[in-house]
Design a protein around this motif. Structure first.
Motif, short mmCIF file in Angstrom:
data_model
loop_
_atom_site.label_atom_id
_atom_site.label_comp_id
_atom_site.label_asym_id
_atom_site.label_seq_id
_atom_site.Cartn_x
_atom_site.Cartn_y
_atom_site.Cartn_z
N UNK A 44 18.78 166.76 -43.21
CA UNK A 44 19.80 167.70 -42.79
C UNK A 44 19.30 168.68 -41.73
N UNK A 45 18.02 169.07 -41.82
CA UNK A 45 17.52 170.08 -40.88
C UNK A 45 16.51 169.52 -39.86
N UNK A 46 15.95 168.36 -40.12
CA UNK A 46 14.91 167.83 -39.26
C UNK A 46 15.34 167.65 -37.81
N UNK A 47 16.43 166.94 -37.60
CA UNK A 47 16.89 166.68 -36.23
C UNK A 47 17.34 167.95 -35.51
N UNK A 48 18.14 168.83 -36.14
CA UNK A 48 18.53 170.07 -35.45
C UNK A 48 17.35 170.94 -35.07
#
Length: 236
Positions: A44-48
């Motif tokens: 959920x937070x890795x790519x952003x």
């Protein structure tokens, strides 16, 4: 060349501009640590954080601040006169300054990206991000150093490229991704550490070739442009 390198590094670290490099990397590390400590799924937070903030914002902005500062600041305040009066080939001025810009950018961006990559996935991803961002630092720095020699508003032009070309058009116009340094960096990192957190339509061979062409091409342009400067620091 070592003298020019030392003068450039001392001038860069001695300017208040250097303090502008710290907030974004700290925000990147802070967000990664916060998400990991709260137990948020890296999916959920890795790519952003890694791409949306790290590669799309921190890398180009730091490269812009440093790249336009290693030579552009000297042109603005007139201290470039002292270097231009030395009997040095112009490439012996541009290359050391470019090396400083690449080194400072690579370290400033690579360390937080490594930390965020390890927290999001693995050490392998962290190292891949460091290596790919170093290649990106080379391409971005060559571009921004050249801009500081061809324009009186290099920061503005750099922001147009980063925000409009890579940010806005890169998200809505498919063809622009092929000419985006950001996408080349993502492609290289994804090749070294394949993960769903990274993804681009640009192939690795294209990314590698275009990164090299941009780095070499804009370095040559910067050297050629500096040859046209008079002692007063203005183009003839």
């Amino acid at each position: 060349m070592s003298t020019v390198t030392w003068i450039t590094a001392r001038g860069l670290f001695g300017r208040s501009r250097f303090l502008m490099l710290l907030p974004l990397p700290l925000v990147l590390i802070g967000l990664a640590v916060l998400c990991r400590s709260l137990g948020v799924d890296p999916g959920q937070w890795g790519s952003p954080v890694l791409v949306g903030l790290g590669l799309a914002v921190v890398l180009p902005v730091v490269a812009l601040i440093v790249g336009t500062g290693v030579l552009g600041a000297e042109i603005d305040d007139g201290t470039v006169v002292h270097i231009l009066t030395k009997p040095l080939p112009r490439w012996q001025i541009v290359l050391p300054k470019l090396a400083v810009a690449v080194g400072v950018t690579a370290v400033t961006v690579g360390v937080p990206l490594y930390v965020a990559g390890v927290l999001a996935d693995s050490v392998r991803l962290g190292l891949a991000l460091v290596a790919a961002s170093a290649a990106g630092a080379l391409a971005y720095s060559a571009l921004f150093v050249a801009l500081s020699l061809v324009s009186r508003r290099p920061v503005l032009l750099g922001l147009v490229y980063v925000l409009i070309w890579e940010g806005l058009l890169g998200n809505f116009v498919k063809g622009t991704k092929v000419l985006s340094i950001q996408q080349w960096v993502i492609a290289l990192a994804d090749r070294m550490a394949p993960t769903p957190l990274l993804g681009t339509t640009v192939s690795v061979p294209v990314a590698a070739v275009l990164t090299a062409l941009v780095a070499v091409g804009f370095t040559v342009l910067a050297i050629d442009r500096l040859r046209s400067f008079s002692v007063a620091g203005e183009t003839s």
